[in-house]
Design an enzyme around this catalytic site. Structure first.
Site, PDB file in Angstrom:
ATOM      1  N   ILE A 181      28.919  24.467 -43.011  1.00 15.93           N
ATOM      2  CA  ILE A 181      29.926  25.151 -43.831  1.00 15.93           C
ATOM      3  C   ILE A 181      29.605  26.638 -43.985  1.00 15.93           C
ATOM      4  CG2 ILE A 181      31.281  25.173 -45.960  1.00 15.93           C
ATOM      5  CD1 ILE A 181      31.628  22.578 -44.320  1.00 15.93           C
TER       6      ILE A 181
ATOM      7  N   PHE B 148      27.549  27.314 -38.935  1.00 17.61           N
ATOM      8  CA  PHE B 148      28.061  27.686 -40.257  1.00 17.61           C
ATOM      9  C   PHE B 148      28.667  29.074 -40.183  1.00 17.61           C
ATOM     10  CE2 PHE B 148      23.621  28.768 -39.979  1.00 17.61           C
ATOM     11  CZ  PHE B 148      23.520  30.033 -40.535  1.00 17.61           C
ATOM     12  N   CYS B 149      29.454  29.420 -41.200  1.00 13.96           N
ATOM     13  CA  CYS B 149      30.133  30.712 -41.239  1.00 13.96           C
ATOM     14  C   CYS B 149      30.278  31.151 -42.700  1.00 13.96           C
ATOM     15  CB  CYS B 149      31.472  30.641 -40.521  1.00 13.96           C
ATOM     16  SG  CYS B 149      32.612  29.417 -41.213  1.00 13.96           S
ATOM     17  N   LYS B 150      31.446  31.618 -43.073  1.00 10.05           N
ATOM     18  CA  LYS B 150      31.691  32.042 -44.458  1.00 10.05           C
ATOM     19  C   LYS B 150      32.373  30.948 -45.272  1.00 10.05           C
ATOM     20  CE  LYS B 150      33.795  35.735 -47.178  1.00 10.05           C
ATOM     21  NZ  LYS B 150      34.516  37.013 -47.146  1.00 10.05           N
TER      22      LYS B 150
END
Length: 120
Positions: A110, A84-86
């Protein structure tokens, strides 16, 4: 008559070929993020160290996107991997890198808010 017979036999053969069932490989990876975590999934935040320091998911490790390729061995042998990230963009890129390196048990979580919601 020979032409009609040949045509009929050809259509019959074609129909049999189209209706023959072929084995399908089924992956038995848990579908839900919460279930994957219960089963020991590796949680990977692919944001920068600065973004990671602002807050992430408990138990997640920080492997920034630009290091995923060089650290791919850290992903091997895990029951599953959730990245996941931003926004989901970098995690999508991480999945592509991992799949190109033979790691296919990867889920795109996500971002942090969606991960927190999925883990409730």
């Amino acid at each position: 008559m020979k032409i009609i017979s040949s045509l009929f036999i050809g259509l019959l053969f074609f129909n049999l070929q189209c209706n023959t069932t072929k084995p399908v490989e089924v992956k038995t990876q848990p579908t839900g993020i919460k279930e994957q975590v219960r089963q020991g999934a590796m949680l990977v935040d692919v944001r920068t160290p600065e973004e990671f320091a602002e807050g992430s998911i408990d138990g997640a490790v920080n492997i920034p996107l630009d290091q995923v390729q060089s650290r791919v061995d850290e992903f091997r042998g895990k029951p599953s991997v959730i990245v996941f990230c931003k926004s989901g963009n970098r995690s999508g890129q991480a999945i592509k890198i991992l799949e190109e390196n033979g790691i296919h048990n990867v889920t795109n979580g996500i971002n942090v808010p969606q991960m927190k919601e999925a883990l409730k």
